[in-house]
Design a protein around this motif. Structure first.
Motif, PDB file in Angstrom:
ATOM      1  N   SER A  40       0.830  -1.207   0.000  1.00  0.00           N
ATOM      2  CA  SER A  40       0.000   0.000   0.000  1.00  0.00           C
ATOM      3  C   SER A  40       0.868   1.261   0.000  1.00  0.00           C
ATOM      4  CB  SER A  40      -0.962   0.007   1.190  1.00  0.00           C
ATOM      5  OG  SER A  40      -0.280   0.194   2.414  1.00  0.00           O
ATOM      6  N   VAL A  41       1.966   1.239   0.735  1.00  0.00           N
ATOM      7  CA  VAL A  41       2.888   2.384   0.750  1.00  0.00           C
ATOM      8  C   VAL A  41       3.479   2.594  -0.646  1.00  0.00           C
ATOM      9  CG1 VAL A  41       5.116   3.213   1.643  1.00  0.00           C
ATOM     10  CG2 VAL A  41       3.425   2.235   3.205  1.00  0.00           C
ATOM     11  N   TYR A  42       3.873   1.511  -1.278  1.00  0.00           N
ATOM     12  CA  TYR A  42       4.438   1.579  -2.632  1.00  0.00           C
ATOM     13  C   TYR A  42       3.425   2.195  -3.604  1.00  0.00           C
ATOM     14  CZ  TYR A  42       5.997   0.017  -7.210  1.00  0.00           C
ATOM     15  OH  TYR A  42       6.366  -0.027  -8.527  1.00  0.00           O
ATOM     16  N   GLY A  47       1.253   7.352  -6.537  1.00  0.00           N
ATOM     17  CA  GLY A  47       0.131   8.255  -6.787  1.00  0.00           C
ATOM     18  C   GLY A  47      -1.252   7.636  -6.700  1.00  0.00           C
ATOM     19  N   ILE A  48      -1.342   6.378  -6.302  1.00  0.00           N
ATOM     20  CA  ILE A  48      -2.647   5.726  -6.176  1.00  0.00           C
ATOM     21  C   ILE A  48      -3.237   6.092  -4.814  1.00  0.00           C
ATOM     22  CG2 ILE A  48      -3.862   3.517  -6.109  1.00  0.00           C
ATOM     23  CD1 ILE A  48      -1.562   2.464  -7.960  1.00  0.00           C
TER      24      ILE A  48
END
Length: 79
Positions: A40-42, A47-48
């Protein structure tokens, strides 16, 4: 969706956005919580706009009170 460590970005995002907790995402995807939070961090860095889950037991922080508490210890050593 589940059981596989190989999950498409689309499946991950759908599971994330339709869940209420990290544990729920883990159940839907078969990923470990540590792995899915890294993912999730990635994605956020790319930009998601993934939603954030609350931490802990849902208690909200009384920020003004906590800030005042922290300030009350300024300069006091060992207390």
């Amino acid at each position: 969706m589940g059981g596989s460590n190989m999950i498409s970005p689309e499946e991950f995002i759908k599971a994330w956005q339709t869940s209420q907790s990290h544990n729920e995402v883990a159940k839907k995807t078969g990923l470990k919580v540590a792995g899915l939070t890294s993912k999730s961090v990635y994605y956020r860095k790319k930009g998601i706009p993934l939603k954030f889950f609350s931490r802990g037991r849902g208690r909200s922080l009384d920020l003004p009170k906590l800030i005042q508490l922290a300030k009350s210890y300024d300069g006091k050593k060992g207390k």
